[in-house]
Write an enzyme that holds these catalytic residues in place. Structure first.
Site, short mmCIF file in Angstrom:
data_model
loop_
_atom_site.label_atom_id
_atom_site.label_comp_id
_atom_site.label_asym_id
_atom_site.label_seq_id
_atom_site.Cartn_x
_atom_site.Cartn_y
_atom_site.Cartn_z
N ASN A 42 1.52 -6.35 -11.49
CA ASN A 42 2.46 -6.92 -10.52
C ASN A 42 3.11 -8.18 -11.07
O ASN A 42 2.49 -8.96 -11.81
CB ASN A 42 1.76 -7.20 -9.17
CG ASN A 42 0.51 -8.04 -9.28
OD1 ASN A 42 -0.21 -8.00 -10.27
ND2 ASN A 42 0.24 -8.83 -8.25
N ILE A 43 4.37 -8.35 -10.73
CA ILE A 43 5.14 -9.52 -11.16
C ILE A 43 5.74 -10.15 -9.91
O ILE A 43 6.52 -9.51 -9.19
CB ILE A 43 6.26 -9.12 -12.15
CG1 ILE A 43 5.64 -8.46 -13.39
CG2 ILE A 43 7.08 -10.35 -12.54
CD1 ILE A 43 6.67 -7.88 -14.36
N GLU A 44 5.34 -11.39 -9.64
CA GLU A 44 5.80 -12.10 -8.45
C GLU A 44 6.88 -13.12 -8.81
O GLU A 44 6.90 -13.65 -9.92
CB GLU A 44 4.62 -12.81 -7.77
CG GLU A 44 3.57 -11.82 -7.30
CD GLU A 44 2.37 -12.47 -6.63
OE1 GLU A 44 2.24 -13.72 -6.69
OE2 GLU A 44 1.56 -11.72 -6.05
N CYS A 53 5.34 -4.31 -7.61
CA CYS A 53 3.94 -3.92 -7.74
C CYS A 53 3.64 -3.35 -9.13
O CYS A 53 4.52 -2.87 -9.84
CB CYS A 53 3.60 -2.83 -6.72
SG CYS A 53 3.69 -3.35 -5.01
N GLU A 55 2.13 -0.58 -9.93
CA GLU A 55 2.39 0.85 -10.08
C GLU A 55 3.83 1.09 -10.52
O GLU A 55 4.12 1.95 -11.35
CB GLU A 55 2.16 1.57 -8.74
CG GLU A 55 0.74 1.51 -8.21
CD GLU A 55 0.47 0.28 -7.34
OE1 GLU A 55 1.03 -0.81 -7.61
OE2 GLU A 55 -0.32 0.42 -6.40
N CYS A 86 0.40 0.61 -2.24
CA CYS A 86 1.12 0.33 -0.99
C CYS A 86 2.03 1.52 -0.67
O CYS A 86 2.26 2.41 -1.50
CB CYS A 86 1.92 -0.96 -1.12
SG CYS A 86 3.43 -0.78 -2.09
N CYS A 89 5.05 2.11 -3.03
CA CYS A 89 4.67 2.72 -4.32
C CYS A 89 4.30 4.19 -4.14
O CYS A 89 4.58 5.01 -5.02
CB CYS A 89 3.52 1.95 -4.96
SG CYS A 89 4.07 0.36 -5.62
#
Ligand code: THU
Length: 132
Positions: A42-44, A53, A55, A86, A89
């Site tokens: 995941n990259i925020e 996310c 995936e 989620c 995804c």
């Protein structure tokens, strides 16, 4: 490649996560039909809703390399080893990988369990509803 081996790749992928806001590091390992593995994490961003996310980073990274045939994806996180995908995804995995994609998750005893994406997203929307 066994479910445990693919899960070990997902555990490695959690280290690639950029999650300074949630501190919840998710890793995914996507296996192609011919045995290649793509990591995702995941990259925020500071605008939280623009986060992506693990995936989807795995799948999009494989997709732009030309991959189209996928066998399985393993997913886990450093905070909750049982880390189901989620809803967003699930939709993307179903659309781009097909209903037979295997989704490997750890249970609460850290044993890998294998699901089909189609059982994780029943009554799903898909391309068959378009262009009618
Ligand atoms: N996250 C994923 O990477 N995959 C999921 O399926 C669930 C949530 C990430 C998004 C966000 O960076 C963090 O987990 C907390 O929601």
């Amino acid at each position: 490649m066994t479910p445990i081996e693919l899960m070990n790749e997902a555990i490695k992928a959690t280290k690639k996560s950029h999650a300074p806001y949630s501190n919840f590091h998710v890793g995914a390992a996507l296996l192609t039909e011919d045995g290649r593995i793509y990591h995702g994490a995941n990259i925020e961003t500071s605008s939280y809703s623009l986060t992506i996310c693990a995936e989807r980073t795995a799948l999009f990274s494989a997709f732009i390399q030309g991959e189209r045939n996928f066998k399985a994806i393993a997913i886990t996180s450093d905070k909750a080893t049982y880390c189901p995908p989620c809803g967003a995804c699930r939709q993307v995995l179903l659309d781009l990988c097909g209903k037979d994609l295997e989704v490997i998750l750890l249970d609460n005893d850290n044993t890998p369990k294998v699901y089909k994406i189609s059982e994780l997203i029943p009554h799903s929307f898909g391309e068959e509803f378009l262009n009618r």
